[in-house]
Every structure is written in structure tokens, then in C-alpha cells.
Design a protein around this motif. Structure first.
Motif, PDB file in Angstrom:
ATOM      1  N   UNK A 144       0.696  -1.221  -0.166  1.00  0.00           N
ATOM      2  CA  UNK A 144      -0.052   0.152   0.013  1.00  0.00           C
ATOM      3  C   UNK A 144       0.910   1.139   0.089  1.00  0.00           C
ATOM      4  N   UNK A 145       2.056   1.289   0.925  1.00  0.00           N
ATOM      5  CA  UNK A 145       2.881   2.466   0.797  1.00  0.00           C
ATOM      6  C   UNK A 145       3.523   2.488  -0.406  1.00  0.00           C
ATOM      7  N   UNK A 146       4.097   1.774  -1.043  1.00  0.00           N
ATOM      8  CA  UNK A 146       4.729   1.711  -2.150  1.00  0.00           C
ATOM      9  C   UNK A 146       3.947   2.124  -3.354  1.00  0.00           C
ATOM     10  N   UNK A 147       2.653   1.809  -3.356  1.00  0.00           N
ATOM     11  CA  UNK A 147       1.415   2.466  -4.253  1.00  0.00           C
ATOM     12  C   UNK A 147       1.405   4.012  -3.979  1.00  0.00           C
ATOM     13  N   UNK A 148       1.562   4.541  -2.957  1.00  0.00           N
ATOM     14  CA  UNK A 148       1.506   5.918  -2.551  1.00  0.00           C
ATOM     15  C   UNK A 148       2.738   6.576  -3.050  1.00  0.00           C
ATOM     16  N   UNK A 149       3.881   5.940  -2.847  1.00  0.00           N
ATOM     17  CA  UNK A 149       5.094   6.654  -3.306  1.00  0.00           C
ATOM     18  C   UNK A 149       5.065   6.753  -4.869  1.00  0.00           C
ATOM     19  N   UNK A 150       4.639   5.504  -5.391  1.00  0.00           N
ATOM     20  CA  UNK A 150       4.513   5.611  -6.794  1.00  0.00           C
ATOM     21  C   UNK A 150       3.770   6.761  -7.487  1.00  0.00           C
ATOM     22  N   UNK A 151       2.568   6.891  -6.651  1.00  0.00           N
ATOM     23  CA  UNK A 151       1.466   7.743  -7.103  1.00  0.00           C
ATOM     24  C   UNK A 151       2.022   9.246  -6.825  1.00  0.00           C
ATOM     25  N   UNK A 152       2.744   9.436  -5.698  1.00  0.00           N
ATOM     26  CA  UNK A 152       3.437  10.655  -5.846  1.00  0.00           C
ATOM     27  C   UNK A 152       4.371  11.158  -6.514  1.00  0.00           C
ATOM     28  N   UNK A 153       5.332  10.226  -6.963  1.00  0.00           N
ATOM     29  CA  UNK A 153       6.296  10.375  -8.085  1.00  0.00           C
ATOM     30  C   UNK A 153       5.580  10.633  -9.486  1.00  0.00           C
ATOM     31  N   UNK A 154       4.481   9.962  -9.888  1.00  0.00           N
ATOM     32  CA  UNK A 154       3.905  10.469 -11.004  1.00  0.00           C
ATOM     33  C   UNK A 154       3.162  11.719 -10.886  1.00  0.00           C
ATOM     34  N   UNK A 155       2.607  12.153  -9.686  1.00  0.00           N
ATOM     35  CA  UNK A 155       2.079  13.267  -9.486  1.00  0.00           C
ATOM     36  C   UNK A 155       3.131  14.514  -9.606  1.00  0.00           C
ATOM     37  N   UNK A 156       4.188  14.452  -8.967  1.00  0.00           N
ATOM     38  CA  UNK A 156       5.147  15.411  -9.123  1.00  0.00           C
ATOM     39  C   UNK A 156       5.901  15.424 -10.397  1.00  0.00           C
ATOM     40  N   UNK A 157       6.256  14.408 -11.190  1.00  0.00           N
ATOM     41  CA  UNK A 157       7.049  14.240 -12.265  1.00  0.00           C
ATOM     42  C   UNK A 157       6.442  13.809 -13.516  1.00  0.00           C
ATOM     43  N   UNK A 158       5.511  13.319 -13.349  1.00  0.00           N
ATOM     44  CA  UNK A 158       4.831  12.759 -14.619  1.00  0.00           C
ATOM     45  C   UNK A 158       3.625  13.522 -14.988  1.00  0.00           C
ATOM     46  N   UNK A 159       2.687  13.967 -14.327  1.00  0.00           N
ATOM     47  CA  UNK A 159       1.482  14.892 -14.916  1.00  0.00           C
ATOM     48  C   UNK A 159       1.766  16.305 -14.431  1.00  0.00           C
TER      49      UNK A 159
END
Length: 399
Positions: A144-159
Motif C-alpha cells: 500500500x505504501x509503495x503504491x502511495x510513493x509511486x503515485x506521488x512520483x507520478x504526480x510530481x514528475x509525470x503529470x
């Protein structure tokens, strides 16, 4: 030999599918700016907190009936239904632009949380068995925490912080998680016949008396987890602003804080090495100390570190708490219903903690963090009283 291989294969398949599901459900891409998303769509801060309060009350009211539903329909089917509703709630959130729609989203989410509360851990406990349950719960929270980290990376650097795209992408990942839920096998072989309500009611009355003694532990955990929830989700952004951190850099702070939650994977190993009581006590001390430092510092790096430490404390406590609560439920046939009682009690303790911290924050962040430190210290006292009364030993001896 063939039966043994098949059993091992099914065991691994259950975990592969379920961990992928919780990984996807951890990918809430709008999380770094969830409050801002609501404000930009017309909600005031008061309306946001009002919706959260209504959602919490609804969740408390639904805990027990949803626990009974899980026992009668089976863990797998309940998880499937809840994950479909989870997907629906994210679709509503994506398109919400009024108080009524955001309230509807939280109402659906309350049904989901009440349904999964107890049921998800009971499903994992049934799949893994008592001996492997601690490791299973650790992986559950780590994914669950890994999913949160991935989402934060995408939010910051992806979209690039696009709020609308982040909400749509979240709905998409939850749709995939809902589809994968159809592949979940039944836990522990064929599902047993539905439990008669009268039999479950008699058990719950008995567990209710046991739960009165267990309230000390539930209250202790609620004091820590709700303090961390309020501090990490709401107060931390105000702290960052007072430290001079730019808004665009807060995404990186969010990454660091959520990355600390990955420590959940080590929870069962550390607990086994140093002992359950020492491990849990250390987590309360860590949370109390972190809040105390936050109440006096305005250093950006130190503030980020302390918020991350708070998140790590809650993440490490969660698998241990799930293990203890499952051990307390002696009867396997109504485990989800009993766990729902525990969750309902914990929610009842959490509500005033959040309100008190919010009120204290109105007089200054320092006062709010100091109160949070006091709450964590009080939680440590309650936990030690419960443990010294035989809580750890008694819990460990249950089947």
C-alpha cells in the motif's frame, strides 16, 4: 506431493493477486494536493471537515452490519463488492464539483471502509495462517505504501501536478484493481455455510465483554494513529509553509514522508527480534518525540524528518495491531464481525482526537503538535497498562 505443490501454488497466487490490488489502491495520484483539489472545486474548509465527520459517523454505524455481511457472504465476495464500490467512489470524486457529489463520494467510501475493515485482514489471516500472518500484514501495508510513493512520483514528475488528470488516473487504477478482484480465490478452501445470526450475536456479546478489556489497547493505537493522520495529512503542510518550503517542493516532502511508510515491511521482523512490548513501546516514544520536536522547530529538513518519523511509527504499528486484533478474536467463524467491533471502537476514539488537534491548531501549530505528543505519551501509558495485565501473553495464546 501433487497436493502439496498445488497448495503452495494457491498460497502464492492469493498473495500475488491481493498485493497487486492493494498496490493499485495505494495509487491515489491526487493525494499530495487532495485538499486543494476539493477547494478548487468549490468546497470550503468547513465543508471538507463536515463531510469527513459525516463519513466517519456513517462508517462507525456500518461497521457491525458490514462485519455480519462479510461472515455471511464470505471474505472474497465482500472484498469484491467493496472494491467495485471503491472504483465507483473514485469516479464520483473525479467528476464531483459540488458539496452533494463530494458528500456522495465519502458516503460510498464509508461503506467501502466499513466493509473492508476487518474483512481484509481476516482474509489475509485465513490465507496465511497464524504463523505467517504477521509477515502477510507487513507486506500488505508495505505494498500500500509503495503504491502511495509511486503515485506521488507520478504526480510530481509525470503529470506536473495536474489535479484533474490525477483524479482520472486514480479512477483508472481503481478500476483495474476492481477487475483483478474477480481473480481472488476463496480463503482456506470452500466457503462454509452462512453463520446463523443468533449464533454470531451470542459470540459478539461474549467478545463484547472481552473487548471492554481490550479497549485499552484500541484506545492506545487510536491515539497514535489519529495523531499521525492529522499531523501528516493536514498539519504538515502548514508546518512546511512556516518553514519556508515552496508549494511545488511539498510534493518532494510528501514523497519522503510516504516513503518512510515502506518500513512496514520490517514490522514483524523487528517485533520478533526485540519483543512485541518493547517494539510497540518504542513506536509510541518515537511518535511522541517527533511531535515534541515539531512543536518547537521551524527547520525545513528537521520538520520533514519528524513528519516522516511519525508516518513510519504508524506504518510499523499497523501490522502489529492487525496481528494482535486477529489473535484476540478466538472464533474463526465470525472473525470479520469481531474485528469490525474493534474497528468501530477505534474509530470512536479517533474522532475526538482529530477534533482536539484541529481546535488546538487554531491557536497555533506549536500547541497542536505539543498536544499530539501528549496523546502519544498517553497512548504509551495505556498500552503498557494493557500489556502488564497480560494483554500480550493472553493474546499470543489465542487461536
Amino acid at each position: 506431493m501433487q497436493k502439496t505443490v498445488r497448495r503452495i501454488f494457491l498460497f502464492k497466487t492469493k498473495y500475488q493477486i491481493y498485493y497487486v490490488i492493494v498496490l493499485l489502491q495505494g495509487m491515489v495520484f491526487y493525494a499530495p494536493a487532495a485538499g486543494l483539489y476539493r477547494v478548487e472545486r468549490g468546497l470550503s474548509v468547513f465543508q471538507i471537515t463536515l463531510i469527513e465527520s459525516v463519513s466517519l459517523l456513517l462508517m462507525i454505524a456500518l461497521e457491525l452490519p458490514m462485519g455480519f455481511l462479510a461472515e455471511r457472504t464470505g471474505y472474497r465476495r465482500t472484498i469484491l463488492i467493496c472494491n467495485l464500490l471503491y472504483f465507483l467512489s473514485k469516479l464520483v470524486f473525479w467528476r464531483a464539483d459540488s458539496f452533494a457529489l463530494f458528500l456522495l463520494e465519502r458516503a460510498v467510501l464509508a461503506v467501502v471502509c466499513a466493509g473492508l475493515s476487518g474483512c481484509d485482514s481476516a482474509y489475509l489471516y485465513a490465507c496465511a495462517g497464524r504463523e505467517r500472518s504477521a509477515a502477510a500484514f507487513s507486506l500488505y501495508h508495505a505494498f500500500t505504501a509503495l503504491g502511495i510513493v509511486i503515485a506521488a512520483l507520478v504526480f510530481t514528475f509525470g503529470i506536473g501536478g495536474d489535479l484533474s488528470r490525477s483524479a482520472g488516473l486514480t479512477a483508472g487504477t481503481y478500476g483495474i484493481a476492481a477487475a483483478l478482484s474477480f481473480l481472488l480465490p476463496e480463503a482456506g478452501g470452500p466457503r462454509a455455510e452462512p453463520v446463523p445470526f443468533s449464533r454470531a450475536a451470542r459470540l459478539l456479546r461474549s467478545e463484547g465483554r472481552n473487548a471492554l478489556r481490550f479497549l485499552l489497547y484500541l484506545a492506545a493505537c487510536a491515539l497514535l494513529t489519529q495523531t499521525v493522520q492529522t499531523a501528516a495529512v493536514f498539519l504538515s503542510q502548514l508546518q512546511y509553509r512556516e518553514c519556508g518550503i515552496a508549494v511545488e517542493a511539498m510534493g518532494l516532502c510528501y514523497l519522503a514522508v510516504q516513503g518512510a511508510a515502506l518500513s512496514a515491511v520490517f514490522s514483524h521482523r523487528i517485533s520478533a527480534r526485540i519483543g512485541e512490548t518493547a517494539f510497540t513501546s518504542a513506536l509510541f516514544l518515537l511518535a511522541a518525540a517527533s511531535c515534541a520536536v515539531l512543536s518547537v522547530t521551524r527547520n525545513a529538513a528537521l520538520s520533514t524528518f519528524c513528519v516522516a518519523a511519525l508516518n513510519a511509527a504508524a506504518a510499523l504499528l499497523a501490522p502489529a495491531a492487525m496481528t494482535v486484533q486477529n489473535r484476540q478474536s478466538a472464533a474463526a467463524f465470525a472473525r470479520a464481525a469481531v474485528l469490525s467491533i474493534y474497528s468501530m471502537a477505534a474509530d470512536g476514539f479517533s474522532a475526538p482526537v482529530s477534533a482536539a488537534l484541529g481546535k488546538a491548531a487554531g491557536s497555533g501549530l506549536s500547541r497542536a503538535f505539543a498536544l499530539g505528543s501528549a496523546f502519544c505519551a498517553a497512548g504509551l501509558v495505556l498500552y503498557l497498562v494493557w500489556a502488564r495485565r497480560g494483554g500480550v501473553i493472553r493474546g499470543a495464546s489465542r487461536n
